[in-house]
Design a protein around this motif. Structure first.
Motif, short mmCIF file in Angstrom:
data_model
loop_
_atom_site.label_atom_id
_atom_site.label_comp_id
_atom_site.label_asym_id
_atom_site.label_seq_id
_atom_site.Cartn_x
_atom_site.Cartn_y
_atom_site.Cartn_z
N GLY A 279 -17.22 -26.78 17.57
CA GLY A 279 -16.99 -25.46 17.01
C GLY A 279 -15.51 -25.15 16.85
N GLU A 280 -14.72 -25.54 17.83
CA GLU A 280 -13.27 -25.29 17.78
C GLU A 280 -12.57 -26.19 16.76
N GLN A 281 -13.10 -27.38 16.54
CA GLN A 281 -12.44 -28.36 15.68
C GLN A 281 -13.00 -28.40 14.26
N THR A 282 -13.94 -27.52 13.94
CA THR A 282 -14.64 -27.60 12.66
C THR A 282 -13.70 -27.60 11.47
N HIS B 104 -20.04 -28.85 26.29
CA HIS B 104 -18.68 -29.17 25.85
C HIS B 104 -18.66 -29.60 24.39
N THR B 105 -19.64 -30.42 23.99
CA THR B 105 -19.69 -30.89 22.61
C THR B 105 -19.89 -29.73 21.64
N GLN B 106 -20.78 -28.80 21.98
CA GLN B 106 -21.01 -27.63 21.13
C GLN B 106 -19.71 -26.82 20.97
N ARG C 208 -10.40 -28.23 11.34
CA ARG C 208 -9.45 -29.36 11.33
C ARG C 208 -10.13 -30.66 10.98
N LEU C 209 -11.33 -30.91 11.50
CA LEU C 209 -11.98 -32.19 11.29
C LEU C 209 -12.82 -32.26 10.02
N PHE C 210 -13.41 -31.12 9.64
CA PHE C 210 -14.38 -31.15 8.54
C PHE C 210 -13.97 -30.29 7.34
N GLY C 211 -12.88 -29.55 7.50
CA GLY C 211 -12.38 -28.77 6.37
C GLY C 211 -13.31 -27.65 5.93
N ILE C 212 -14.12 -27.13 6.87
CA ILE C 212 -15.03 -26.03 6.52
C ILE C 212 -14.89 -24.90 7.53
#
Length: 308
Positions: free
Chosen positions: A299-302, A293-295, A304-308
């Motif tokens: 991956g889905e939130q990359t 789930h974490t992986q 939005r959360l990290f701007g990359i």
């Protein structure tokens, strides 16, 4: 007549023994202080021994009997957890408690949302979280006080196993009036003369300073802080620049002043964010589900959360 103590009472007893106080145990197991105190008193009555010496305003000290019983109580709780995990694996269900550690520099960005999404899918799971620096996470894993840790691949010891999930290159945080704020990217050579706000956490500080050492330069450290929010406030108010791998969700300091985040050029080692756990340990159905789930979630939130 058989003893009638409960696993919950043993859990409270162990928490008090480890924390040294009712209040500390309450925070550790997320249960009210009166419930902790009552559970320990009931266990003392059932066992017929005094487990702690109460000191006014100075916490609790285990008695000789308490110290001897504490080791056995911890063993019983570990065996009970193993039994629960085995039952879960046999039934194919994802259930039970899970203690997750997270590096304090990005815990506020990642962990609450990750917890919520996992528990929404698995209602029989109870997740507790611990925020700590890298050295503390190593210690917590080795003591089995947490099951896994979300952190960086930074100075990882050989007795722990790391599963990489996301690569995060370093970026430079600048106040809007900083002389370099107009640039689209900046080099270590350009940064070196300017005052630096160093995020001074174990392992992390050496990582950031290695950029200068590798370039035969010395960082001009003006301030040191262990707090990401304080670092952002100092940068936004013109006390210097800083280097981070995870940028906040907006380009504002806690006091509302603007920040700029620009790439750091050169051959600087990027951090890999991932899950850290004991090497060679058996993974339960719950652990496997949380890792997957974490992986997927990161991956889905990359973007939005990290701007990359």
């Amino acid at each position: 007549m058989p003893l009638r103590y409960t696993l919950r009472q043993l859990e409270y007893f162990v928490a008090v023994g480890e924390a040294g106080s009712i209040a500390g145990a309450s925070h550790q197991v997320n249960v009210s202080s009166p419930s902790i105190s009552s559970g320990v008193s009931q266990l003392e009555e059932e066992l017929g021994v005094k487990l702690f010496v109460r000191h006014h305003a100075q916490g609790l000290t285990p008695t000789l009997a308490g110290r001897k019983l504490l080791d056995h109580a911890q063993m019983v709780l570990r065996q009970a957890a193993a039994l629960r995990d085995l039952a879960g694996d046999l039934s194919g269900s994802v259930r039970g408690p899970l203690s997750v550690g997270c590096l304090s520099t990005f815990a506020q960005v990642v962990l609450p949302g990750l917890r919520r999404s996992f528990m929404d899918q698995h209602s029989d799971v109870r997740i507790s979280q611990v925020e700590a620096d890298q050295s503390e996470l190593f210690s917590l894993l080795r003591q089995a006080k947490i099951d896994l840790a979300l952190t960086y691949d930074l100075d990882l010891p050989r007795d722990l196993q790391f599963i990489p999930i996301l690569t995060l290159p370093p970026v430079v945080a600048l106040g809007e009036t900083h002389p370099l704020a107009h640039l689209s990217a900046v080099s270590i050579q350009e940064l070196a003369p300017h005052p630096m706000i160093l995020l001074d956490l174990p392992h992390s500080a050496d990582y950031f300073l290695s950029f200068f050492v590798n370039a035969n330069l010395k960082a001009n450290i003006a301030e040191r802080t262990r707090d990401m929010a304080v670092m952002r406030g100092l940068v936004a108010n013109g006390f210097g620049y800083s280097i981070v791998n995870v940028r906040p969700l907006n380009d504002l300091a806690p006091d509302g002043k603007p920040l700029r985040f620009i790439p750091l050029t050169g051959d600087q080692r990027a951090m890999k964010m991932g899950l850290l756990m004991g090497a060679g340990t058996d993974r339960t159905q719950l652990h496997k589900a949380f890792i997957t789930h974490t992986q997927n979630w990161i991956g889905e939130q990359t973007n939005r959360l990290f701007g990359i």
